[in-house]
Scaffold this active site. Structure first.
Site, short mmCIF file in Angstrom:
data_model
loop_
_atom_site.label_atom_id
_atom_site.label_comp_id
_atom_site.label_asym_id
_atom_site.label_seq_id
_atom_site.Cartn_x
_atom_site.Cartn_y
_atom_site.Cartn_z
N GLY A 139 -8.65 -24.83 -0.29
CA GLY A 139 -9.53 -25.92 -0.74
C GLY A 139 -10.75 -26.01 0.18
O GLY A 139 -11.89 -26.04 -0.29
N HIS A 140 -10.50 -26.02 1.49
CA HIS A 140 -11.63 -26.08 2.46
C HIS A 140 -12.50 -24.84 2.32
O HIS A 140 -13.72 -24.92 2.38
CB HIS A 140 -11.09 -26.14 3.89
CG HIS A 140 -10.28 -27.37 4.19
ND1 HIS A 140 -8.93 -27.33 4.42
CD2 HIS A 140 -10.65 -28.67 4.30
CE1 HIS A 140 -8.49 -28.54 4.67
NE2 HIS A 140 -9.50 -29.39 4.59
N GLN A 161 -7.99 -43.47 10.13
CA GLN A 161 -7.70 -43.47 8.70
C GLN A 161 -6.22 -43.30 8.38
O GLN A 161 -5.83 -43.21 7.22
CB GLN A 161 -8.54 -42.42 7.97
CG GLN A 161 -8.18 -40.97 8.24
CD GLN A 161 -9.19 -40.03 7.61
OE1 GLN A 161 -10.31 -39.89 8.07
NE2 GLN A 161 -8.80 -39.37 6.53
N SER A 195 -3.44 -28.68 -0.21
CA SER A 195 -3.52 -29.80 0.72
C SER A 195 -2.88 -29.37 2.03
O SER A 195 -1.90 -28.60 2.04
CB SER A 195 -2.74 -31.00 0.14
OG SER A 195 -2.44 -31.92 1.16
N ARG A 216 -1.11 -31.13 3.77
CA ARG A 216 0.25 -31.69 3.79
C ARG A 216 1.26 -30.77 3.09
O ARG A 216 2.47 -30.92 3.30
CB ARG A 216 0.27 -33.06 3.13
CG ARG A 216 -0.45 -34.12 3.94
CD ARG A 216 -0.52 -35.43 3.19
NE ARG A 216 -1.43 -36.37 3.80
CZ ARG A 216 -1.12 -37.22 4.77
NH1 ARG A 216 0.11 -37.28 5.22
NH2 ARG A 216 -2.02 -38.04 5.26
O1 PAF Z 1 -10.75 -35.51 3.60
C1 PAF Z 1 -10.65 -35.44 4.84
O2 PAF Z 1 -10.22 -34.42 5.40
C2 PAF Z 1 -11.04 -36.63 5.69
O3 PAF Z 1 -10.75 -37.82 5.07
C3 PAF Z 1 -12.52 -36.61 6.14
C4 PAF Z 1 -13.49 -36.67 4.98
C5 PAF Z 1 -12.76 -35.33 6.96
C6 PAF Z 1 -12.79 -37.82 7.05
O4 PAF Z 1 -11.97 -37.84 8.17
#
Ligand code: PAF
Length: 271
Positions: free
Chosen positions: A32-33, A57, A181, A183
């Protein structure tokens, strides 16, 4: 590829670069990245990737501590992709300065993940707002697997008139349909299979709902998901993608949004 840990050194280097494409990540890089970075390569300019597991977060400390990290592997991936800059700040580097913009949290942040993960989106916007101030990118690339996140970041950027454009990028999936993901690293074979069945089930459901919106029967769907082996459901919702409200007719563009647990592992998707 240049790696920066210090905000000041990074800023000095990128000060005069106009077109920066920014890909924020929390590491644990997957396909994905990689697709976000490949997309950013189709734009003019330099590519900057950040790796920062943002403690603010995570609403549960345990989740933060067990979040998969693999910096060595991440850096190899980024080098092979010819990324220009990597920013790996520490917590102090990011949170010790006063941000110029206050964060804007659209009221839709109270729904979906905002309801089940209190403080999550405040944490995401806090860090993204700071990154935008440090980097001043022309573009920010975000995957729509985290649909609500990219929606809220976009609302914040528009409201605060920040000169960065959000590029929303499609969800990348494994062969069995499960959304990529970080995860997923924690899923065992059986859980991976269940996640795949959840995806397939919701895809079929969506087709039925597209024929007739009243085919969205929440209680039945929840029951079916539990029968598939899901441990717990935070939410399963049908929302218009523009308004994040329940659609009234099948002509509206909608998606099914879901957050669910397989044992202790929480997954989200939208189909
Ligand atoms: O999607 C993520 O990996 C995170 O929420 C982000 C956008 C890097 C912010 O920490």
């Amino acid at each position: 590829m240049k790696i920066f840990k210090s905000k000041h050194k990074l800023q000095k280097k990128i000060l005069n670069i106009k077109n920066i494409s920014f890909v924020p990540t929390m590491g644990g890089l997957h396909r994905g990245h990689i697709s976000l970075i490949k997309k950013s390569k189709t734009f003019k300019g330099k590519i900057l990737v950040s790796i920062f597991v943002n403690p603010k977060q995570f609403n549960e400390k345990k989740d933060f501590l067990s979040y998969p990290r693999n910096l060595k592997k991440d850096l190899i991936i980024l080098k092979n992709l010819n990324v220009d800059f990597v920013y790996i700040p520490n917590v102090k580097n990011i949170f010790s300065f006063r941000a110029k913009n206050k964060i804007f949290l659209d009221k839709s942040s109270k729904k979906l993940c905002g309801q089940s993960r209190r403080g999550h989106f405040e944490g995401v916007l806090n860090v993204v707002n700071r990154f935008l101030e440090i980097i001043k990118p022309r573009y920010i690339f975000l995957g729509i697997k985290d649909f609500q996140q990219s929606y809220l970041i976009n609302r914040h950027i528009l409201k605060k008139k920040i000169n960065t454009k959000v590029i929303h990028c499609k969800t990348i999936r494994e062969k069995n349909g499960v959304a990529c993901s970080t995860r997923n690293n924690r899923l065992n074979e059986n859980q991976f299979k269940i996640a795949s069945n959840v995806f397939k089930y919701l895809k079929t459901k969506k087709k039925l709902i597209q024929k007739k919106i009243s085919n969205f029967k929440l209680l039945k769907i929840k029951k079916d998901l539990i029968n598939l082996g899901v441990t717990k459901i935070d939410y399963v919702e049908l929302y218009n993608v523009k308004t994040l409200k329940r659609p009234k007719n099948k002509r509206e563009k909608f998606k099914i949004f879901i957050a669910f647990y397989l044992n202790k592992i929480r997954l989200i998707d939208n189909i």
